[in-house]
Design a protein around this motif. Structure first.
Motif, PDB file in Angstrom:
ATOM      1  N   ARG A  56       1.260  -1.121  -0.167  1.00  0.00           N
ATOM      2  CA  ARG A  56      -0.331   0.121   0.411  1.00  0.00           C
ATOM      3  C   ARG A  56       0.989   1.116   0.356  1.00  0.00           C
ATOM      4  O   ARG A  56       2.255   1.283   1.132  1.00  0.00           O
ATOM      5  CB  ARG A  56      -0.922   0.222   1.320  1.00  0.00           C
ATOM      6  CG  ARG A  56      -1.852   1.251   1.338  1.00  0.00           C
ATOM      7  CD  ARG A  56      -2.653   1.030   2.236  1.00  0.00           C
ATOM      8  NE  ARG A  56      -2.404   0.885   4.039  1.00  0.00           N
ATOM      9  CZ  ARG A  56      -1.983   2.166   4.203  1.00  0.00           C
ATOM     10  NH1 ARG A  56      -2.064   3.149   4.104  1.00  0.00           N
ATOM     11  NH2 ARG A  56      -1.354   2.096   5.887  1.00  0.00           N
ATOM     12  N   LYS A  57       0.677   2.065  -1.440  1.00  0.00           N
ATOM     13  CA  LYS A  57       1.266   3.413  -1.053  1.00  0.00           C
ATOM     14  C   LYS A  57       1.359   4.041   0.596  1.00  0.00           C
ATOM     15  O   LYS A  57       0.252   3.704   1.135  1.00  0.00           O
ATOM     16  CB  LYS A  57       0.974   4.660  -2.015  1.00  0.00           C
ATOM     17  CG  LYS A  57       1.610   3.685  -3.006  1.00  0.00           C
ATOM     18  CD  LYS A  57       2.757   4.183  -3.553  1.00  0.00           C
ATOM     19  CE  LYS A  57       2.905   3.651  -4.748  1.00  0.00           C
ATOM     20  NZ  LYS A  57       4.781   3.639  -4.756  1.00  0.00           N
ATOM     21  N   LEU A  58       2.581   5.128   0.674  1.00  0.00           N
ATOM     22  CA  LEU A  58       2.108   6.166   1.857  1.00  0.00           C
ATOM     23  C   LEU A  58       1.799   7.248   1.186  1.00  0.00           C
ATOM     24  O   LEU A  58       2.445   7.402   0.083  1.00  0.00           O
ATOM     25  CB  LEU A  58       2.729   5.528   2.624  1.00  0.00           C
ATOM     26  CG  LEU A  58       3.660   4.551   3.718  1.00  0.00           C
ATOM     27  CD1 LEU A  58       4.257   4.269   4.224  1.00  0.00           C
ATOM     28  CD2 LEU A  58       2.341   4.521   4.589  1.00  0.00           C
ATOM     29  N   ALA A  59       1.386   7.989   1.844  1.00  0.00           N
ATOM     30  CA  ALA A  59       1.245   9.440   1.185  1.00  0.00           C
ATOM     31  C   ALA A  59       0.393   9.576   2.648  1.00  0.00           C
ATOM     32  O   ALA A  59      -0.124   9.821   3.333  1.00  0.00           O
ATOM     33  CB  ALA A  59       0.226   9.534   0.332  1.00  0.00           C
ATOM     34  N   PRO A  60       0.956  11.650   2.799  1.00  0.00           N
ATOM     35  CA  PRO A  60       1.789  12.148   1.694  1.00  0.00           C
ATOM     36  C   PRO A  60       3.336  11.726   2.715  1.00  0.00           C
ATOM     37  O   PRO A  60       4.324  11.776   3.268  1.00  0.00           O
ATOM     38  CB  PRO A  60       0.950  13.646   2.073  1.00  0.00           C
ATOM     39  CG  PRO A  60       0.748  14.090   2.875  1.00  0.00           C
ATOM     40  CD  PRO A  60       0.072  12.614   3.284  1.00  0.00           C
ATOM     41  N   ILE A  61       4.335  11.955   1.303  1.00  0.00           N
ATOM     42  CA  ILE A  61       5.663  11.572   2.249  1.00  0.00           C
ATOM     43  C   ILE A  61       6.562  13.259   1.334  1.00  0.00           C
ATOM     44  O   ILE A  61       6.366  13.205   0.587  1.00  0.00           O
ATOM     45  CB  ILE A  61       6.423  10.454   1.406  1.00  0.00           C
ATOM     46  CG1 ILE A  61       5.510   9.422   1.871  1.00  0.00           C
ATOM     47  CG2 ILE A  61       8.135  10.997   1.936  1.00  0.00           C
ATOM     48  CD1 ILE A  61       5.765   8.320   1.488  1.00  0.00           C
ATOM     49  N   VAL A  62       7.393  13.788   2.560  1.00  0.00           N
ATOM     50  CA  VAL A  62       8.162  14.891   2.418  1.00  0.00           C
ATOM     51  C   VAL A  62       9.836  13.747   1.956  1.00  0.00           C
ATOM     52  O   VAL A  62      10.604  12.948   2.892  1.00  0.00           O
ATOM     53  CB  VAL A  62       8.360  16.063   3.678  1.00  0.00           C
ATOM     54  CG1 VAL A  62       6.667  16.206   2.878  1.00  0.00           C
ATOM     55  CG2 VAL A  62       8.427  15.488   4.682  1.00  0.00           C
ATOM     56  N   LYS A  63      10.762  14.801   1.387  1.00  0.00           N
ATOM     57  CA  LYS A  63      12.272  13.664   0.732  1.00  0.00           C
ATOM     58  C   LYS A  63      12.619  14.544   2.528  1.00  0.00           C
ATOM     59  O   LYS A  63      12.838  16.146   3.225  1.00  0.00           O
ATOM     60  CB  LYS A  63      12.603  15.423  -0.310  1.00  0.00           C
ATOM     61  CG  LYS A  63      11.918  14.580  -1.048  1.00  0.00           C
ATOM     62  CD  LYS A  63      12.945  12.473  -1.226  1.00  0.00           C
ATOM     63  CE  LYS A  63      11.825  12.432  -2.548  1.00  0.00           C
ATOM     64  NZ  LYS A  63      12.362  10.879  -2.843  1.00  0.00           N
ATOM     65  N   GLY A  64      13.329  13.658   3.144  1.00  0.00           N
ATOM     66  CA  GLY A  64      14.246  13.814   3.857  1.00  0.00           C
ATOM     67  C   GLY A  64      15.582  14.215   4.511  1.00  0.00           C
ATOM     68  O   GLY A  64      16.857  14.640   3.181  1.00  0.00           O
ATOM     69  N   PRO A  65      15.910  14.954   5.668  1.00  0.00           N
ATOM     70  CA  PRO A  65      17.254  15.579   5.640  1.00  0.00           C
ATOM     71  C   PRO A  65      18.359  13.578   5.600  1.00  0.00           C
ATOM     72  O   PRO A  65      18.265  12.718   5.739  1.00  0.00           O
ATOM     73  CB  PRO A  65      17.468  16.380   6.128  1.00  0.00           C
ATOM     74  CG  PRO A  65      16.723  15.690   7.436  1.00  0.00           C
ATOM     75  CD  PRO A  65      15.540  15.047   6.417  1.00  0.00           C
ATOM     76  N   TYR A  66      19.594  14.231   4.836  1.00  0.00           N
ATOM     77  CA  TYR A  66      21.186  13.690   4.959  1.00  0.00           C
ATOM     78  C   TYR A  66      20.655  12.578   3.787  1.00  0.00           C
ATOM     79  O   TYR A  66      21.765  11.475   4.145  1.00  0.00           O
ATOM     80  CB  TYR A  66      20.807  12.775   6.593  1.00  0.00           C
ATOM     81  CG  TYR A  66      21.009  14.036   7.457  1.00  0.00           C
ATOM     82  CD1 TYR A  66      22.190  14.673   7.718  1.00  0.00           C
ATOM     83  CD2 TYR A  66      19.656  14.293   8.325  1.00  0.00           C
ATOM     84  CE1 TYR A  66      22.010  15.925   8.836  1.00  0.00           C
ATOM     85  CE2 TYR A  66      20.632  15.111   9.752  1.00  0.00           C
ATOM     86  CZ  TYR A  66      20.946  15.328  10.163  1.00  0.00           C
ATOM     87  OH  TYR A  66      21.422  16.946  11.141  1.00  0.00           O
TER      88      TYR A  66
END
Length: 323
Positions: A56-66
């Motif tokens: 199952r797709k997860l949303a919303p997702i942001v780009k994390g650091p590092y």
């Protein structure tokens, strides 16, 4: 970086043969001779009949650091080459057998030296912070590595929510140990339940996350569903799976592998190419997905390549003594 096509990889092809054989011998002395017992065998037969886990797709997702810019390890390798002894000790066992775990509903108990000691549902945990994708290098003590696009949130957000008291110096993590869901728990390979720990400042570091997915989808059962720890500068066995409890303590917790063999598995478990495992070198590694037995060995990076981010946590420490 050129990535070869994924292939069917035997454990002895990735891990150096002598290291693999020695580790197997150690586990046998720890109780793996019982792995073919009738109870476990029946549990594995039951597991084999479970339908494949829905993705199952997860949303919303942001780009994390590092996040590293290295190409991720193929999904098929990430999800079929695993250590999860609650479902078997071979690398292919978890993907075959982990379908017996029930991941919903799921709650986590927050205990110990905190102001907010309570049981919290996974759904409420997911409200603490936005989900982020973190593409991390991961290194196993046995000599193999992967690049995995995790989805999760900073462990620091849960710690902030829990409000540790001034006595809290460590966080102990405890995983599920249900023999009805996890046939490997019926065998005394380790002292169940599986436990791990971090110093509180390590746990608060922004690199440390609680993962609920990978490759933008829900976390597969064999990878530690529904909630696991990811600390990319440490060896993989620190990444405890299927977490059911966090306990904040003043005293350093004794992890499962420390209890099993403290000479080989220390509390800190930082990736350090200058400190060999007693039975093999840690100076080089093989990346899963780069050609099996014949893939090139690469130099192991200090703190798995995250030295600039986490090195200050260990300033002044003797990293040979505190391994």
């Amino acid at each position: 970086m050129i990535i070869s096509r994924p292939s069917d990889i035997a454990p002895s092809e990735i891990t150096p043969r002598e290291a693999y054989a020695e580790r197997r011998r150690f586990l046998q002395t720890a109780g793996l001779g019982l792995i073919a017992s009738a109870g476990l065998a029946s549990g594995l037969v039951q597991a084999a009949n479970v339908q494949p886990q829905a993705r199952r797709k997860l949303a919303p997702i942001v780009k994390g650091p590092y996040a590293t810019d290295e190409k991720p390890t193929p999904y098929a390798d990430v999800t079929t080459y695993n250590n999860f002894y609650e479902f078997g000790t071979d690398k292919s066992d978890p993907s075959r057998n982990a379908g017996t775990i029930r991941t919903r509903p799921w709650t986590v108990s927050v205990e110990g030296d905190v102001k907010r000691a309570k049981r919290i549902s996974l759904d409420d945990l997911l409200k603490l912070a936005p989900l982020e994708e973190r593409i991390y290098r991961m290194r196993c003590v046995e000599g193999w590595s992967m690049v995995i696009p995790w989805v999760g949130f900073p462990l620091a957000r849960l710690i902030e929510w829990a409000e540790p008291t001034g006595n809290a110096r460590y966080v102990e993590f405890i995983s599920l140990a249900d023999p009805d869901q996890m046939p490997g728990v019926r065998v005394p390979v380790l002292d169940w339940p599986y436990t791990e720990g971090l110093r509180l400042d390590e746990a608060r570091h922004p690199l440390a996350i609680l993962a609920v997915g990978l490759y933008g989808e829900t976390l597969p059962d064999q990878n530690g569903a529904p909630l696991r720890l990811v600390v990319p500068w440490k060896y993989g066995f620190k990444g405890i799976k299927s977490i059911v409890s966090l306990r904040f303590t003043e005293k350093m917790p004794v992890s499962s592998w420390m209890r099993a063999n403290s000479r080989e598995y220390g509390f800190y478990s930082n990736v350090n190419p200058e400190v060999d495992h007693p039975r093999w070198s840690q100076a080089t590694e093989r990346r899963i997905g780069e050609g099996g037995l014949f893939n090139r060995r690469r130099k192991t990076l200090m703190f798995n390549g995250y030295a600039d981010q986490v090195g200050q946590l260990y300033a002044g420490m003797d990293l040979r003594k505190y391994f």
